[in-house]
Design a protein around this motif. Structure first.
Motif, PDB file in Angstrom:
ATOM      1  N   THR A  64       0.911  -1.023   0.056  1.00 44.26           N
ATOM      2  CA  THR A  64      -0.012   0.111   0.004  1.00 44.26           C
ATOM      3  C   THR A  64       0.851   1.280   0.094  1.00 44.26           C
ATOM      4  O   THR A  64       1.914   1.390   0.856  1.00 44.26           O
ATOM      5  CB  THR A  64      -0.825   0.010   1.306  1.00 44.26           C
ATOM      6  OG1 THR A  64      -1.752  -1.003   1.269  1.00 44.26           O
ATOM      7  CG2 THR A  64      -1.716   1.311   1.198  1.00 44.26           C
ATOM      8  N   GLN A  95      -1.735  -0.924  -3.904  1.00 46.28           N
ATOM      9  CA  GLN A  95      -3.150   0.019  -3.597  1.00 46.28           C
ATOM     10  C   GLN A  95      -2.305   1.336  -3.068  1.00 46.28           C
ATOM     11  O   GLN A  95      -1.096   1.506  -2.794  1.00 46.28           O
ATOM     12  CB  GLN A  95      -3.779  -0.865  -2.153  1.00 46.28           C
ATOM     13  CG  GLN A  95      -4.001  -2.019  -2.322  1.00 46.28           C
ATOM     14  CD  GLN A  95      -5.485  -2.277  -1.604  1.00 46.28           C
ATOM     15  OE1 GLN A  95      -6.520  -1.606  -1.824  1.00 46.28           O
ATOM     16  NE2 GLN A  95      -5.438  -3.428  -0.917  1.00 46.28           N
ATOM     17  N   ALA A 274      -9.165   3.498   0.001  1.00 41.25           N
ATOM     18  CA  ALA A 274      -7.907   3.077  -1.048  1.00 41.25           C
ATOM     19  C   ALA A 274      -8.490   2.745  -2.367  1.00 41.25           C
ATOM     20  O   ALA A 274      -9.582   2.527  -2.687  1.00 41.25           O
ATOM     21  CB  ALA A 274      -7.095   1.853  -0.545  1.00 41.25           C
ATOM     22  N   VAL A 276      -7.001   0.450  -5.845  1.00 45.26           N
ATOM     23  CA  VAL A 276      -6.067  -0.755  -6.516  1.00 45.26           C
ATOM     24  C   VAL A 276      -5.539  -0.012  -7.742  1.00 45.26           C
ATOM     25  O   VAL A 276      -6.376   0.279  -8.442  1.00 45.26           O
ATOM     26  CB  VAL A 276      -6.806  -1.971  -6.422  1.00 45.26           C
ATOM     27  CG1 VAL A 276      -5.730  -2.944  -7.026  1.00 45.26           C
ATOM     28  CG2 VAL A 276      -7.476  -1.999  -5.191  1.00 45.26           C
TER      29      VAL A 276
END
Ligand code: OGA
Ligand code: NI
Length: 367
Positions: A64, A95, A274, A276
């Protein structure tokens, strides 16, 4: 057993074509079946062997990347570029959080897609179309590859080409009209920024990929995965790679997206707020395999609907003759080109004719 399964797929012992046509003609997709109260998955949706739904979380988790503070801090920017580069070299996915698109916009976008699919059936049917992309730029159907793919997927999709030449607002479906325009603007801005980081990650000028036209086209897909009575028998989206430069995906809290990484399927855990990001086939092609376009799939679920919004950066939906091949700056005597030059149009036509059959479309363009 597996062999029997495969041959049954190639030559089903039922009139698959007729059942596909009957399903297509309902114009109500998978949601229509669920609304009608089916308790068993019809055979057009059956996988050759059942899907393993146990999600064992391997040691490895998808990176992330936090974009906070990147605008006015060069050191932060360099760090983030390294993270993006590392993620795209190994996973082909990451992400992003603190990407600048407010949560309220993300939520409204998911609601817009849900409202589109849950609107009055008779009104929704008017948007049902197949192979009319050049004419309408807006369509809804179940399985873009219905007649080509070996397994029908447990998914309905709303498709819209938002750039270049965005539709007029009145050409967009009322349930998601305003938010689609707003979301597109924000996703374009984020995508443009990501292409700068990706260019720098390749050691190129920040504008390199933008100058190649990577952010010139955008298709937004609103997926709707209805709850499934026998999820192990079918699949939400068959394993595939994306035929674009990058995809920015917004998923809700249900989960089910998996990436094939280091020989196993790894969950992409939903994170509120978030997005992707993944590399598509064109990015793998122009980077000469430096960045990878990874296989991914979505499993079906008893719980649902699951909603996701996939934004594809590609100009493939409009007939263009632009030719793409590996970027010259990335080639040398030791690293020769691995792909031939091809038009985007050729890619898209090949991909669509092939359908999601589990084989990589990029092989077709390998030298
Ligand atoms: C796609 C895709 C994943 C999802 O649209 O190509 O992989 O979660 N979607 O819907
Ligand atoms: Ni995909």
């Amino acid at each position: 057993m597996a062999l029997n399964g495969v041959s049954a797929l190639i030559q089903p012992d039922y009139d698959r074509k007729a059942e596909l046509r009957a399903f297509d003609e309902t114009k109500t997709g998978v949601k229509g079946l669920v609304d009608a109260g089916i308790t068993e998955v019809p055979r057009i949706f059956h996988l050759p062997s059942p899907e393993n739904l146990n999600s064992q979380q391997p040691e490895l988790t998808l990176p992330t990347i936090d974009l906070q503070g990147i605008d006015n801090n060069l050191i932060r920017r360099k760090e983030v570029i390294e993270q993006v580069k590392g993620a795209l070299e190994s996973w082909g996915f990451f992400q992003v959080v603190n990407h600048g698109i407010p949560n309220s916009v993300l939520e409204e976008m998911m609601k817009g897609v849900r409202d589109f699919h849950e609107q009055e059936t008779e009104v929704k049917k008017k948007w049902y179309a197949r192979d009319m992309r050049d004419k309408t730029r807006v369509e809804y159907n179940s399985n873009f590859d219905l007649y080509a793919a070996p397994v029908t997927n447990w998914r309905d999709t709303f498709y819209c080409t938002m750039a270049p030449n965005p539709p007029q607002p009145h050409e967009l479906p009322p349930p998601c009209r305003d938010i689609l325009l707003e979301y597109t603007e924000q996703v374009m801005e984020l995508g443009t920024f990501l292409f700068e980081l990706i260019s720098e990650g390749l050691g190129l000028d920040p504008n390199h990929l933008l100058n190649m036209g990577c952010a010139d086209g955008l298709a937004v897909l609103g997926h709707y995965y209805p709850p499934c009575p026998q999820p192990e028998l079918t699949i939400g989206t068959q394993g595939h790679t994306d035929n674009d430069f990058i995809t920015i995906l917004l998923q809700d809290h249900i989960g089910g997206l998996k990436i094939f990484y280091e020989n196993q399927w790894t969950d992409v855990p939903p994170i509120t707020g978030a997005l992707v990001v993944n590399a598509g086939d064109f990015l793998q092609l122009i980077t000469n395999d430096k960045f990878v376009s990874s296989q991914h799939k979505v499993v079906a679920n008893k719980v649902g609907p699951r909603v996701s919004v996939a934004s594809f950066f590609t100009t493939g939906a409009i007939p263009i003759s632009k030719v793409y091949g590996p970027i010259t700056e990335l080639l040398s005597e030791d690293t020769p080109a691995k792909y031939r030059n091809a038009t985007l149009k050729e890619h898209v036509e090949y991909f669509r004719a092939k359908g999601l059959d589990g084989s990589p479309a990029l092989l077709h363009f390998k030298i």
